[in-house]
Motif scaffolding. Structure first.
Motif, PDB file in Angstrom:
ATOM      1  N   PRO A  12      35.998  46.297  47.500  1.00 50.91           N
ATOM      2  CA  PRO A  12      36.658  45.086  47.996  1.00 50.91           C
ATOM      3  C   PRO A  12      36.790  45.110  49.510  1.00 50.91           C
TER       4      PRO A  12
ATOM      5  N   THR B 132      42.374  41.622  47.557  1.00 51.23           N
ATOM      6  CA  THR B 132      41.526  41.949  46.416  1.00 51.23           C
ATOM      7  C   THR B 132      41.660  43.426  46.050  1.00 51.23           C
TER       8      THR B 132
ATOM      9  N   GLN C 126      42.821  44.891  42.455  1.00 50.56           N
ATOM     10  CA  GLN C 126      41.838  45.694  41.719  1.00 50.56           C
ATOM     11  C   GLN C 126      42.432  47.042  41.348  1.00 50.56           C
TER      12      GLN C 126
ATOM     13  N   TRP D 133      42.259  36.700  42.679  1.00 53.49           N
ATOM     14  CA  TRP D 133      41.547  37.650  41.832  1.00 53.49           C
ATOM     15  C   TRP D 133      40.925  36.940  40.629  1.00 53.49           C
TER      16      TRP D 133
END
Length: 314
Positions: free
Chosen positions: A155, A160, A164, A294
């Motif tokens: 990312p 993000t 994640q 996301w």
């Protein structure tokens, strides 16, 4: 006694490559480079088999995507020969046939896999391999972000990256936990680099193998395992070095605040301290914006995959 198969999983940039080299240095265990195709073969198996016969070329096409098979390293010609020799194979038998090529070349007794993103496929892999054991390596997500910032993979933005990391460590515990302590083991990166011998001894007990001191000298094998290390593998030539990244001194407070707005509860759940345990209202809003961000990415990727499958007739 049949040796267990070992799957190292976790968020990217959590030290899984270092752990892979440590385990691969053990005289009994062979762990190749990241493969990526284990869950893909399992998922695609109904399409890969016709009347009990494996479509070897289709299976190899999946395994060779982005050179993953060659990177293991496994010779595609030998993989083809072994797969063609199987009669009515299961996914486990086919995968075992391929991994054994690397295992036998290393003169070991069992094999493992180190593909971090398989942390979201633990349940699927566990069903196919009843003797598989999973080592989930966990690292403070804020240090994971600092590590991602130094490389050109993963990312590219904090929002993000935070979501994640949160998603993957939660998935690891959610899918691995029900397997029980005999098959699922959580290991913390910070403890591993602080006291590697003690932590590796604990992991070996979980795996049912004896600890071997060669595991601590993993960095001496890097030249053989990585003829041309990529930039994000540069530190593998060093012995275990704690404190290479520290969000407390290297991460701006506003970034810490933003990261904890997304993953604060998860950091706490995995035993990490938070700099801002009480988030202001605007940061709670930021969490939901990040979640939307996301989900948009995930849905976009799903659409792309669906279109691609239609184009190739899969």
């Amino acid at each position: 006694m049949e040796r267990p198969l070992v799957f190292i999983v976790g968020s990217g940039r959590s030290g899984t490559t270092m752990l892979r080299l440590m385990l691969d240095a053990h005289p009994l265990v062979a762990v190749p480079h990241e493969t990526f195709f284990v869950p893909k073969w399992i998922e695609a198996w109904p399409r890969l088999t016709r009347a009990g016969r494996l479509d070897v070329e289709a299976a190899l096409a999946i395994a060779r995507r982005d050179d993953h098979l060659e990177d293991m390293p496994v010779d595609p010609a030998e993989a083809r020969q072994r797969l063609e020799a199987l009669e009515n194979p299961t996914p486990a038998q086919a995968l075992d046939a391929v991994f054994r090529i690397y295992m036998e070349a290393e003169r070991k007794e069992t094999w493992g896999d180190k593909t971090p993103r398989n942390v979201t496929h633990i349940r699927r892999i566990a069903r196919v391999f009843p003797r598989a054991k999973f080592v989930h390596l966990i690292r403070d997500g804020r240090d994971v972000w600092l590590s991602y910032k130094e490389v050109d993979i993963g990312p590219g933005d904090l929002r993000t990256a935070s979501y994640q990391w949160r998603d993957r460590v939660i998935q690891g515990r959610k899918q691995g936990g029900p397997l029980g302590p005999s098959r699922y083991y959580e290991m913390w990166y910070e403890r591993l680099v602080t006291d590697p011998e003690s932590e590796l001894q604990k992991m070996c007990r979980f795996l049912g193998i004896d600890f071997d001191p060669t595991m601590l000298r993993f960095h001496q094998q890097v030249s053989r395992k990585y003829a041309d290390p990529k930039p994000h593998q540069a530190n593998l030539r060093k012995a275990v070095t704690p404190g290479m990244r520290d969000w407390r001194t290297q991460m701006p407070p506003e970034d810490v605040l933003a990261y904890e707005a997304v993953a604060g509860r998860t950091l706490t759940a995995f035993g990490y301290e938070r700099k801002f345990p009480s988030q202001p209202v605007e940061r709670v809003k930021a969490f939901f914006e990040t979640r939307k961000h996301w989900l948009r990415i995930t849905r976009s990727r799903l659409k792309i995959r669906t279109r691609a499958k239609r184009l190739i007739g899969a």
